[in-house]
Design an enzyme around this catalytic site. Sequence first.
Site, PDB file in Angstrom:
ATOM      1  N   TYR A 127      26.781  39.422  41.075  1.00 45.93           N
ATOM      2  CA  TYR A 127      27.964  39.365  40.204  1.00 45.93           C
ATOM      3  C   TYR A 127      29.199  38.962  41.025  1.00 45.93           C
ATOM      4  O   TYR A 127      29.631  39.687  41.923  1.00 45.93           O
ATOM      5  CB  TYR A 127      28.214  40.708  39.501  1.00 45.93           C
ATOM      6  CG  TYR A 127      27.134  41.097  38.497  1.00 45.93           C
ATOM      7  CD1 TYR A 127      26.177  40.185  38.050  1.00 45.93           C
ATOM      8  CD2 TYR A 127      27.075  42.388  37.981  1.00 45.93           C
ATOM      9  CE1 TYR A 127      25.193  40.546  37.129  1.00 45.93           C
ATOM     10  CE2 TYR A 127      26.092  42.759  37.059  1.00 45.93           C
ATOM     11  CZ  TYR A 127      25.153  41.830  36.644  1.00 45.93           C
ATOM     12  OH  TYR A 127      24.175  42.189  35.744  1.00 45.93           O
TER      13      TYR A 127
ATOM     14  N   THR B 127      31.390  42.290  18.002  1.00 48.70           N
ATOM     15  CA  THR B 127      32.715  42.875  17.741  1.00 48.70           C
ATOM     16  C   THR B 127      33.291  42.281  16.461  1.00 48.70           C
ATOM     17  O   THR B 127      34.243  42.804  15.902  1.00 48.70           O
ATOM     18  CB  THR B 127      33.706  42.602  18.893  1.00 48.70           C
ATOM     19  OG1 THR B 127      33.967  41.193  18.936  1.00 48.70           O
ATOM     20  CG2 THR B 127      33.156  43.059  20.231  1.00 48.70           C
ATOM     21  N   GLY B 128      32.731  41.136  16.033  1.00 48.24           N
ATOM     22  CA  GLY B 128      33.200  40.483  14.814  1.00 48.24           C
ATOM     23  C   GLY B 128      34.383  39.554  15.047  1.00 48.24           C
ATOM     24  O   GLY B 128      34.903  38.953  14.107  1.00 48.24           O
ATOM     25  N   LYS B 129      34.814  39.398  16.299  1.00 48.44           N
ATOM     26  CA  LYS B 129      36.013  38.561  16.527  1.00 48.44           C
ATOM     27  C   LYS B 129      35.703  37.075  16.644  1.00 48.44           C
ATOM     28  O   LYS B 129      36.616  36.261  16.645  1.00 48.44           O
ATOM     29  CB  LYS B 129      36.750  39.050  17.776  1.00 48.44           C
ATOM     30  CG  LYS B 129      36.014  38.813  19.081  1.00 48.44           C
ATOM     31  CD  LYS B 129      36.828  39.321  20.263  1.00 48.44           C
ATOM     32  CE  LYS B 129      36.034  39.195  21.546  1.00 48.44           C
ATOM     33  NZ  LYS B 129      36.778  39.653  22.707  1.00 48.44           N
TER      34      LYS B 129
ATOM     35  N   GLN C  78      27.364  39.884  23.946  1.00 43.47           N
ATOM     36  CA  GLN C  78      28.434  39.178  24.659  1.00 43.47           C
ATOM     37  C   GLN C  78      29.677  38.956  23.799  1.00 43.47           C
ATOM     38  O   GLN C  78      30.310  37.911  23.848  1.00 43.47           O
ATOM     39  CB  GLN C  78      27.903  37.870  25.234  1.00 43.47           C
ATOM     40  CG  GLN C  78      26.700  38.122  26.157  1.00 43.47           C
ATOM     41  CD  GLN C  78      26.422  37.007  27.129  1.00 43.47           C
ATOM     42  OE1 GLN C  78      26.677  35.847  26.833  1.00 43.47           O
ATOM     43  NE2 GLN C  78      25.895  37.357  28.288  1.00 43.47           N
ATOM     44  N   GLY C  79      30.008  39.946  22.994  1.00 47.47           N
ATOM     45  CA  GLY C  79      31.245  39.902  22.207  1.00 47.47           C
ATOM     46  C   GLY C  79      31.029  39.577  20.740  1.00 47.47           C
ATOM     47  O   GLY C  79      31.869  39.865  19.892  1.00 47.47           O
TER      48      GLY C  79
ATOM     49  N   PRO D 232      24.779  44.696  24.975  1.00 47.47           N
ATOM     50  CA  PRO D 232      24.630  45.448  23.720  1.00 47.47           C
ATOM     51  C   PRO D 232      25.608  44.987  22.637  1.00 47.47           C
ATOM     52  O   PRO D 232      25.397  45.289  21.456  1.00 47.47           O
ATOM     53  CB  PRO D 232      24.929  46.900  24.141  1.00 47.47           C
ATOM     54  CG  PRO D 232      25.835  46.774  25.330  1.00 47.47           C
ATOM     55  CD  PRO D 232      25.359  45.540  26.054  1.00 47.47           C
TER      56      PRO D 232
HETATM   57  N1  LIG Z   1      20.015  42.608  34.164  1.00 45.49           N
HETATM   58  C1  LIG Z   1      20.449  41.488  33.660  1.00 45.49           C
HETATM   59  O1  LIG Z   1      19.827  40.420  33.767  1.00 45.49           O
HETATM   60  C2  LIG Z   1      21.759  41.495  32.898  1.00 45.49           C
HETATM   61  C3  LIG Z   1      22.121  40.414  32.075  1.00 45.49           C
HETATM   62  C4  LIG Z   1      23.317  40.498  31.358  1.00 45.49           C
HETATM   63  C5  LIG Z   1      24.129  41.618  31.501  1.00 45.49           C
HETATM   64  N2  LIG Z   1      23.764  42.649  32.328  1.00 45.49           N
HETATM   65  C6  LIG Z   1      24.597  43.862  32.469  1.00 45.49           C
HETATM   66  O2  LIG Z   1      24.973  44.326  31.179  1.00 45.49           O
HETATM   67  C7  LIG Z   1      26.387  44.414  31.080  1.00 45.49           C
HETATM   68  C8  LIG Z   1      26.820  44.136  29.647  1.00 45.49           C
HETATM   69  O3  LIG Z   1      26.322  42.905  29.159  1.00 45.49           O
HETATM   70  P1  LIG Z   1      27.248  41.623  28.943  1.00 45.49           P
HETATM   71  O4  LIG Z   1      28.418  41.739  29.825  1.00 45.49           O
HETATM   72  O5  LIG Z   1      26.354  40.434  29.050  1.00 45.49           O
HETATM   73  O6  LIG Z   1      27.685  41.655  27.399  1.00 45.49           O
HETATM   74  P2  LIG Z   1      28.312  42.696  26.370  1.00 45.49           P
HETATM   75  O7  LIG Z   1      28.522  44.008  26.988  1.00 45.49           O
HETATM   76  O8  LIG Z   1      27.480  42.588  25.154  1.00 45.49           O
HETATM   77  O9  LIG Z   1      29.729  41.997  26.049  1.00 45.49           O
HETATM   78  C9  LIG Z   1      30.810  42.093  26.917  1.00 45.49           C
HETATM   79  C10 LIG Z   1      31.945  41.163  26.473  1.00 45.49           C
HETATM   80  O10 LIG Z   1      32.276  41.372  25.109  1.00 45.49           O
HETATM   81  C11 LIG Z   1      33.696  41.353  24.924  1.00 45.49           C
HETATM   82  N3  LIG Z   1      34.080  42.731  24.544  1.00 45.49           N
HETATM   83  C12 LIG Z   1      33.624  43.904  25.094  1.00 45.49           C
HETATM   84  N4  LIG Z   1      34.133  44.977  24.443  1.00 45.49           N
HETATM   85  C13 LIG Z   1      34.935  44.490  23.471  1.00 45.49           C
HETATM   86  C14 LIG Z   1      35.722  45.105  22.458  1.00 45.49           C
HETATM   87  N5  LIG Z   1      35.764  46.418  22.342  1.00 45.49           N
HETATM   88  N6  LIG Z   1      36.421  44.301  21.616  1.00 45.49           N
HETATM   89  C15 LIG Z   1      36.352  42.955  21.727  1.00 45.49           C
HETATM   90  N7  LIG Z   1      35.629  42.315  22.660  1.00 45.49           N
HETATM   91  C16 LIG Z   1      34.911  43.069  23.526  1.00 45.49           C
HETATM   92  C17 LIG Z   1      34.303  40.928  26.253  1.00 45.49           C
HETATM   93  O11 LIG Z   1      34.332  39.500  26.369  1.00 45.49           O
HETATM   94  P3  LIG Z   1      35.424  38.556  25.649  1.00 45.49           P
HETATM   95  O12 LIG Z   1      36.685  39.370  25.508  1.00 45.49           O
HETATM   96  O13 LIG Z   1      35.549  37.379  26.526  1.00 45.49           O
HETATM   97  O14 LIG Z   1      34.798  38.192  24.330  1.00 45.49           O
HETATM   98  C18 LIG Z   1      33.250  41.427  27.234  1.00 45.49           C
HETATM   99  O15 LIG Z   1      33.290  40.711  28.436  1.00 45.49           O
HETATM  100  C19 LIG Z   1      26.889  43.414  32.138  1.00 45.49           C
HETATM  101  O16 LIG Z   1      28.229  43.666  32.524  1.00 45.49           O
HETATM  102  C20 LIG Z   1      25.899  43.668  33.234  1.00 45.49           C
HETATM  103  O17 LIG Z   1      26.222  44.844  33.960  1.00 45.49           O
HETATM  104  C21 LIG Z   1      22.587  42.591  33.003  1.00 45.49           C
END
Ligand SMILES: NC(=O)c1ccc[n+]([C@@H]2O[C@H](COP(=O)([O-])OP(=O)(O)OC[C@H]3O[C@@H](n4cnc5c(N)ncnc54)[C@H](OP(=O)(O)O)[C@@H]3O)[C@@H](O)[C@H]2O)c1
Length: 310
Positions: free
Chosen positions: A61, A214-216, A210-211, A207
């Site tokens: 990362y 959130t519905g945005k 990737q945003g 979960p």
């Molecule tokens: N093991 C693996 O291969 C793998 C792969 C993927 C992820 N991961 C891990 O899982 C974690 C979470 O997954 P992820 O980061 O892919 O996606 P996620 O948690 O589903 O989405 C995160 C993104 O959603 C938006 N967001 C988050 N909370 C919000 C809210 N309350 N209101 C509005 N927008 C919001 C933000 O991006 P914007 O504001 O830009 O929309 C944020 O960067 C990662 O940080 C990482 O630690 C692991």
Amino acid sequence: MTDISSETRFLHAIEMGLGAWQWGDRTTWQYGNNYDENDIRKVFNVSMEEGIQFVDTAEVYGSGASERMLGKFLKETEQPVLIATKYFPYPWRLRNTSVPKALRNSLERIGIESADLYQVHWPTPLMSVDRIMDGMIECTKQGLTRTVGVSNFSQSQMLTAYSALARHNIPLASNQVHYSLLNRTVEKNGLLARCKELGVRLIAYSPLEQGLLTGKYNTESPPPGTRRGSLASLLPKIDTLIKLMTTIGQDHGGKSNSQVALNWTIQKGTLPIPGAKNVKQAQENAGALGWKLTDEEVTQLDEASDLINE
Ligand SMILES: NC(=O)c1ccc[n+]([C@@H]2O[C@H](COP(=O)([O-])OP(=O)(O)OC[C@H]3O[C@@H](n4cnc5c(N)ncnc54)[C@H](OP(=O)(O)O)[C@@H]3O)[C@@H](O)[C@H]2O)c1
């Protein structure tokens, strides 16, 4: 479910963690554009204040930036924090001795002596699961990690890892995989059930899809950067699900879509690790804890999600 071993029990007690991919990553998350280290420091601090004390990072990362930032924040807090990081099996680093070496480098960047969970980031055809596990076993023998996990492992790869570790009396602590209302592969293919049977904690990544959940974002206003392409096929199909999530959230005194999405993954028996770019997002996500969707609402959400992937 089988008895959970005493070494890995702490993971089953954690309801939600904090993902740290956003910390320093420019390619997918555009770190430096509309958020910076100060925002991430606040994300970390507010999450800790809200009782989320499990951080998931990885050596890849931000090419080490995420682990280094975590190291700085840890020095600034008195709070106990549980740390998970990951080994990436690069083609030039495939010996079993590569694994403890990589972990030592991660620990140095984070500034700690031992991790709580060390995970293999991805399986690879270039390194057998048994050989990777030999490296992981060495990490535990050297006291560099408390527990061992895998990530993106299929059911058969996970079982191979489980058996290899079991021969050394080491429990497999976790399998970190993609799981959300918009990606239920591990629920449908039996991996989630198998994890529960074996006492392996399923850590749910992305979960919030990737945003998207959130519905945005919608077809008129798609997410920026590489997500525009990777999430394009889902965008036109999610309206009904998002509307249902909003209604259900309102019935719970105004919970947001992100809180409903995260609560759903918790009700399914998984440990979500949402990422956040600013304090508002982190605070909102923390509000997924302390209340529960009803069984009927979980079923309604399942049905709406099934319609998307039909
Ligand atoms: N093991 C693996 O291969 C793998 C792969 C993927 C992820 N991961 C891990 O899982 C974690 C979470 O997954 P992820 O980061 O892919 O996606 P996620 O948690 O589903 O989405 C995160 C993104 O959603 C938006 N967001 C988050 N909370 C919000 C809210 N309350 N209101 C509005 N927008 C919001 C933000 O991006 P914007 O504001 O830009 O929309 C944020 O960067 C990662 O940080 C990482 O630690 C692991």
